[in-house]
Design a protein around this motif. Structure first.
Motif, PDB file in Angstrom:
ATOM      1  N   VAL A   1      90.592  -1.283  56.123  1.00 28.54           N
ATOM      2  CA  VAL A   1      89.660  -0.493  55.324  1.00 28.54           C
ATOM      3  C   VAL A   1      90.229  -0.442  53.912  1.00 28.54           C
ATOM      4  CG1 VAL A   1      88.689   1.812  54.990  1.00 28.54           C
ATOM      5  CG2 VAL A   1      88.841   0.842  57.286  1.00 28.54           C
ATOM      6  N   ARG A   2      89.352  -0.711  52.950  1.00 28.70           N
ATOM      7  CA  ARG A   2      89.802  -0.768  51.557  1.00 28.70           C
ATOM      8  C   ARG A   2      88.818  -0.034  50.662  1.00 28.70           C
ATOM      9  NH1 ARG A   2      91.411  -6.221  48.268  1.00 28.70           N
ATOM     10  NH2 ARG A   2      92.528  -5.142  46.633  1.00 28.70           N
ATOM     11  N   ILE A   3      89.363   0.716  49.706  1.00 33.78           N
ATOM     12  CA  ILE A   3      88.553   1.460  48.733  1.00 33.78           C
ATOM     13  C   ILE A   3      89.091   1.151  47.342  1.00 33.78           C
ATOM     14  CG2 ILE A   3      87.796   3.724  47.936  1.00 33.78           C
ATOM     15  CD1 ILE A   3      88.384   4.776  50.777  1.00 33.78           C
ATOM     16  N   MET A   4      88.178   0.697  46.472  1.00 36.18           N
ATOM     17  CA  MET A   4      88.515   0.408  45.078  1.00 36.18           C
ATOM     18  C   MET A   4      87.621   1.267  44.185  1.00 36.18           C
ATOM     19  SD  MET A   4      90.869  -1.978  45.291  1.00 36.18           S
ATOM     20  CE  MET A   4      90.935  -2.701  43.648  1.00 36.18           C
ATOM     21  N   TRP A   5      88.169   1.641  43.044  1.00 34.17           N
ATOM     22  CA  TRP A   5      87.420   2.439  42.059  1.00 34.17           C
ATOM     23  C   TRP A   5      87.679   1.837  40.682  1.00 34.17           C
ATOM     24  CZ3 TRP A   5      89.206   7.782  39.978  1.00 34.17           C
ATOM     25  CH2 TRP A   5      88.209   8.337  39.162  1.00 34.17           C
ATOM     26  N   GLY A   6      86.695   1.121  40.165  1.00 30.96           N
ATOM     27  CA  GLY A   6      86.844   0.511  38.852  1.00 30.96           C
ATOM     28  C   GLY A   6      88.064  -0.389  38.750  1.00 30.96           C
ATOM     29  N   GLY A   7      88.327  -1.182  39.774  1.00 37.45           N
ATOM     30  CA  GLY A   7      89.456  -2.096  39.765  1.00 37.45           C
ATOM     31  C   GLY A   7      90.777  -1.494  40.205  1.00 37.45           C
TER      32      GLY A   7
END
Length: 190
Positions: A58-64
């Motif tokens: 599971v992966r979460i990115m926010w604006g890079g």
């Protein structure tokens, strides 16, 4: 063998909250979509919800910027809901989270604490939540945090995840799920 002590009886208001649900995963309603090849129906998920290990990353990115990445995530599977992913705090960039005001209460998981994502002058208020003192049956969530998918780039096993419909629930919709999903208009009783 030592017997486990009996759990105290649930307060009547909590028992009532748990009992009012019509759909509990025993049978799909007539309006449920038929799952395609490789899909799961959210109408086959149980109520009370089941906590299950998520074997995919599971992966979460926010604006890079990476907010979280984990192969040790728990997913909550509840009738009519896409899974909600609870990530161990050790796999989260905690410096991006600040306590947020308010809270909520889940009849299955207990009192929730909210968190805002903050990076420089950017913020996503009340965008994550945790259950530091979960109810019996949800104890495994005590050291985890979940995130709303809106405004973030989220994936499960490389599959893109989009937010559950509506503004309250935090499930992630991936292409391997068949709905419809709770959160759409007129789905309050689902």
């Amino acid at each position: 063998m030592t017997a486990r002590p009996a759990s105290p009886p649930l307060p009547s208001w909590l028992q009532s909250a748990r009992e009012h649900w019509q759909w509990r995963g025993q049978a799909r309603p007539p309006f449920a979509a038929q799952p395609g090849p490789g899909q799961l129906s959210v109408w086959d998920f149980p109520r009370p919800p089941r906590l299950a290990p998520e074997p995919r990353e599971v992966r979460i990115m926010w604006g890079g910027v990476q907010v979280a990445r984990s192969a040790r995530t728990l997913r909550v599977l509840e009738t009519a809901h896409p899974p909600t992913y609870y990530i161990p705090w050790d796999d989260v960039a905690r410096e991006l989270l600040q306590p947020a005001p308010g809270g909520s209460f889940c009849e299955w998981k207990g009192p929730a604490r909210y968190w805002s994502l903050v990076r420089g002058n950017k913020s996503l208020p009340s965008h994550a939540w945790s259950y530091p003192q979960p109810l019996a049956g949800a104890e495994a969530l005590a050291d985890c945090v979940a995130f709303y998918a809106r405004g973030l780039e989220c994936s499960v096993g490389g599959l893109p995840a989009t937010p559950q419909p509506g503004g309250f629930y935090g499930g992630w919709v991936t292409p391997d799920l068949a709905g419809p999903f709770k959160g759409d208009p007129a789905s309050e009783g689902w």
